[in-house]
Design an enzyme around this catalytic site. Structure first.
Site, PDB file in Angstrom:
ATOM      1  N   LYS A 181     -25.066 131.601 112.510  1.00  0.00           N
ATOM      2  CA  LYS A 181     -24.496 131.002 113.726  1.00  0.00           C
ATOM      3  C   LYS A 181     -23.088 131.541 113.960  1.00  0.00           C
ATOM      4  O   LYS A 181     -22.185 131.321 113.159  1.00  0.00           O
ATOM      5  CB  LYS A 181     -24.408 129.484 113.599  1.00  0.00           C
ATOM      6  CG  LYS A 181     -24.027 128.854 114.945  1.00  0.00           C
ATOM      7  CD  LYS A 181     -23.532 127.439 114.811  1.00  0.00           C
ATOM      8  CE  LYS A 181     -22.054 127.327 114.596  1.00  0.00           C
ATOM      9  NZ  LYS A 181     -21.212 127.750 115.726  1.00  0.00           N
ATOM     10  N   GLY A 233     -14.328 129.549 107.644  1.00  0.00           N
ATOM     11  CA  GLY A 233     -13.747 128.700 108.686  1.00  0.00           C
ATOM     12  C   GLY A 233     -12.673 127.813 108.099  1.00  0.00           C
ATOM     13  O   GLY A 233     -12.030 128.156 107.105  1.00  0.00           O
ATOM     14  N   SER A 234     -12.503 126.658 108.706  1.00  0.00           N
ATOM     15  CA  SER A 234     -11.403 125.778 108.305  1.00  0.00           C
ATOM     16  C   SER A 234     -11.701 125.051 106.995  1.00  0.00           C
ATOM     17  O   SER A 234     -12.863 124.805 106.652  1.00  0.00           O
ATOM     18  CB  SER A 234     -11.155 124.749 109.411  1.00  0.00           C
ATOM     19  OG  SER A 234     -12.309 123.964 109.601  1.00  0.00           O
ATOM     20  N   THR A 235     -10.642 124.677 106.306  1.00  0.00           N
ATOM     21  CA  THR A 235     -10.780 123.920 105.060  1.00  0.00           C
ATOM     22  C   THR A 235     -11.441 122.573 105.335  1.00  0.00           C
ATOM     23  O   THR A 235     -12.271 122.099 104.556  1.00  0.00           O
ATOM     24  CB  THR A 235      -9.391 123.735 104.406  1.00  0.00           C
ATOM     25  OG1 THR A 235      -8.904 125.045 104.080  1.00  0.00           O
ATOM     26  CG2 THR A 235      -9.445 122.890 103.142  1.00  0.00           C
ATOM     27  N   GLU A 236     -11.111 122.001 106.496  1.00  0.00           N
ATOM     28  CA  GLU A 236     -11.669 120.697 106.875  1.00  0.00           C
ATOM     29  C   GLU A 236     -13.204 120.760 106.924  1.00  0.00           C
ATOM     30  O   GLU A 236     -13.894 119.927 106.323  1.00  0.00           O
ATOM     31  CB  GLU A 236     -11.096 120.375 108.252  1.00  0.00           C
ATOM     32  CG  GLU A 236     -11.339 119.017 108.759  1.00  0.00           C
ATOM     33  CD  GLU A 236     -10.958 118.937 110.253  1.00  0.00           C
ATOM     34  OE1 GLU A 236     -10.375 119.899 110.799  1.00  0.00           O
ATOM     35  OE2 GLU A 236     -11.297 117.914 110.841  1.00  0.00           O
ATOM     36  N   GLY A 238     -15.039 123.140 105.645  1.00  0.00           N
ATOM     37  CA  GLY A 238     -15.486 123.551 104.303  1.00  0.00           C
ATOM     38  C   GLY A 238     -15.726 122.343 103.411  1.00  0.00           C
ATOM     39  O   GLY A 238     -16.708 122.281 102.657  1.00  0.00           O
ATOM     40  N   GLU A 255     -15.212 130.404 102.430  1.00  0.00           N
ATOM     41  CA  GLU A 255     -13.983 131.191 102.603  1.00  0.00           C
ATOM     42  C   GLU A 255     -13.158 130.450 103.636  1.00  0.00           C
ATOM     43  O   GLU A 255     -13.523 130.417 104.809  1.00  0.00           O
ATOM     44  CB  GLU A 255     -14.371 132.599 103.049  1.00  0.00           C
ATOM     45  CG  GLU A 255     -13.327 133.631 102.687  1.00  0.00           C
ATOM     46  CD  GLU A 255     -12.307 133.793 103.792  1.00  0.00           C
ATOM     47  OE1 GLU A 255     -11.268 133.091 103.714  1.00  0.00           O
ATOM     48  OE2 GLU A 255     -12.543 134.575 104.692  1.00  0.00           O
ATOM     49  N   CYS A 289      -7.085 134.312 108.296  1.00  0.00           N
ATOM     50  CA  CYS A 289      -6.987 133.344 107.198  1.00  0.00           C
ATOM     51  C   CYS A 289      -5.974 133.795 106.151  1.00  0.00           C
ATOM     52  O   CYS A 289      -5.318 132.973 105.530  1.00  0.00           O
ATOM     53  CB  CYS A 289      -8.351 133.109 106.573  1.00  0.00           C
ATOM     54  SG  CYS A 289      -9.233 134.621 106.233  1.00  0.00           S
ATOM     55  N   GLU A 386      -1.803 125.393 108.123  1.00  0.00           N
ATOM     56  CA  GLU A 386      -2.203 126.677 108.696  1.00  0.00           C
ATOM     57  C   GLU A 386      -2.043 126.586 110.221  1.00  0.00           C
ATOM     58  O   GLU A 386      -2.712 125.783 110.864  1.00  0.00           O
ATOM     59  CB  GLU A 386      -3.672 126.945 108.326  1.00  0.00           C
ATOM     60  CG  GLU A 386      -4.135 128.331 108.674  1.00  0.00           C
ATOM     61  CD  GLU A 386      -5.557 128.623 108.199  1.00  0.00           C
ATOM     62  OE1 GLU A 386      -6.438 127.749 108.334  1.00  0.00           O
ATOM     63  OE2 GLU A 386      -5.787 129.734 107.698  1.00  0.00           O
TER      64      GLU A 386
END
Ligand code: NDP
Length: 479
Positions: A181, A233-236, A238, A255, A289, A386
């Protein structure tokens, strides 16, 4: 003396965008039910209407991927799989201009970068992994390693084609099939990649591309037919994915974000370092990133350095992404622009000093001037969060150890840069920095042979190199 640059726009003629796209499932485009627009962030022009992937679409894509795995892909030798990857790599090179223009239109990045970085590196990832496909038993992973099966891949909007290549190339080389996606705001190069799969004669269902938003991504993550998740993508998000797969047999690589320190010691070559800092934070509008978003500079050279940095920033050309002279393109979306503005206002409110060069920006579209904040302290939000935009936070240090301590004072650990004339000092610093990738006297150098990934909240696992390959194999014994 300064030179005025005449406009040097790249032509859009190489690109043909359909008014509406469906999903690429089982080797053909199938119509979607609901649609959403994808826009050019530099002009807000609607480029196309994109299908919003539903449960039915993900079910169909996973079924197609499993069928392709069972009846075709798993029966091929590595050598035969490698041939497809070589073909894809060559087609990407042949259609490089088309991909570069399309990427700049949909993402907002300067054509200089999509043409010279994104597309060549995407092709390089396919070439590199094509070479591994028939040599997996020599990759130091033992002879019993097997593919996971059907891999779900979710990618972000900052390097749409390149992140696709980082994900699809190792998955196919190791014998997996894929449901991918692309990000909601940048689906077009992934959909063009579907054409490349057809052109390469890739068996139907080996690569499936389902467009959509975060809800489509969540459907992939939670689908019982998916054996492994690869996410950038974002840590959130993730963290949400890590929670979702906990307790299942799914394997996962994440990542995630970063807040990289670019440390400049007083013995560094100043002009070269200024260039490296500019590249580190303003490349790809700072939507990177591993961007060097914190300049950590030795106090003794800080004033001189900042003056030179500001002088250099005055030369950054902001504007039309399709102009070959443009250095800094458009911010990818309105919501990302709002996030950059909000964090920059927090920088002002917390007492840091903001500076941007005078630059005229287009009236329409999403734009943010290259910006530095000086007087930043470690507790400021702009030193910790970030920003994912063209904003540099400057902190100073007196002793080398203080520089390292400040660099490591972050929940992230993806990358770092060290600038010094002394080889021994760069090695000393590299050993002490908690970051997955460390560049010395350079920044943002990427190569498919080199593993990439982070510590702490920057994610799990590595992509690229031999380490990245092993993430797509189970039963790895490291013989
Ligand atoms: P997200 O993490 O939301 O998006 C990354 C991908 O995950 C997209 O394809 C997204 O879909 C998808 N996604 C979103 N929610 C879910 C979910 N619950 N389950 C599965 N997949 C999901 O990043 P954003 O694009 O929203 O950017 C937000 C911030 O993240 C940025 O401001 C930046 O700080 C950071 N970021 C970091 C990146 C990196 O490489 N480290 C890359 C991109 C962003 P969709 O696009 O459709 O929402």
């Amino acid at each position: 003396m300064t030179f005025e640059y005449a406009p040097a726009p790249e032509s859009r003629a190489s690109v043909s965008i359909k008014p509406k796209y469906g999903h690429y499932i089982g080797g053909k485009f199938v119509a979607g039910e609901k649609h959403f627009p994808t826009i050019n962030p530099a002009t807000e022009e609607v480029l196309s209407s994109i299908a919003l992937g539903s449960k039915k679409d993900i079910d169909a894509a996973v079924k197609a991927a499993k069928k392709a795995l069972d009846i075709h892909w798993s029966k091929l030798s590595g050598r035969e799989r490698g041939k497809y990857l070589f073909r894809i790599a060559r087609i990407l090179q042949e259609r490089a201009r088309e991909f570069a223009v399309l990427e700049s239109l949909d993402n907002g990045k300067p054509i200089r970068e999509s043409r010279d970085v994104d597309v060549p590196l995407a092709a390089a990832h396919f070439f590199y992994h094509a070479g591994w496909a028939d040599k997996l038993e020599f990759a130091g992973v033992g002879t019993k390693a097997k593919p996971h099966g059907v891999v779900g891949q979710i990618i972000p909007w900052n390097f749409p084609l390149l992140m696709l290549a980082w994900k699809v190339a190792p998955a196919l080389a190791t014998g997996n099939t894929v449901v991918l996606k692309p990000a909601e705001t940048t689906p077009l190069t992934a959909l063009l990649f579907a054409e490349v799969c057809e052109q390469a004669g890739l068996p139907a269902g080996v690569v499936n591309i389902v467009t959509g938003d975060g809800s489509t991504g969540a459907l992939i993550v939670n689908h019982p037919g998916i054996n492994k998740i690869a996410f950038t993508g974002s840590t959130e998000v993730g963290k949400i994915i890590a929670e979702s797969v906990a307790g299942t047999s799914k394997s996962v690589t994440l990542e995630l974000g970063g807040k990289a320190a670019n440390i400049v010691f007083e013995d560094a070559a100043i002009d070269e370092s200024v260039e490296g800092i500019v590249n580190g934070i303003f490349f790809n509008q700072g939507h990177v990133c591993c961007a060097g978003s914190r300049l950590i500079i030795q106090e003794s050279i800080s004033n001189e350095f900042i003056k030179k940095l500001q002088k250099r920033m005055e030369k950054i050309r902001v504007g039309d992404p399709l102009d070959k002279n443009t250095d800094l393109g458009a911010i990818n979306s309105r919501s990302q622009l709002e996030k950059i503005k909000e964090l920059s206002l927090a920088g002002d409110a917390e007492g840091a000093e903001r500076w941007s060069p005078q630059c005229s920006m287009p009236d329409k579209g999403f734009w943010f001037a290259p910006t530095i904040f000086t007087g930043v302290t470690q507790s400021h939000r702009i030193a910790r969060e970030e920003i994912f935009g063209p904003v540099l936070s400057v902190l100073t240090f007196r002793t080398p150890q203080e520089g390292i301590d400040k660099a490591n004072n972050t929940p992230f650990g993806l990358s770092a840069g060290v600038w010094s004339d002394k080889g021994s000092k760069t090695l000393w610093a590299a050993q002490k920095l908690k970051a997955g990738v460390i560049w010395t006297n350079t920044f943002n150098k990427f190569d498919p042979t080199s593993p990439f990934g982070g510590y702490k909240e920057s994610g799990w696992g590595r992509e690229g190199g031999r380490h990245g390959l092993t993430a797509y194999l189970k039963g790895v014994t490291h013989e």
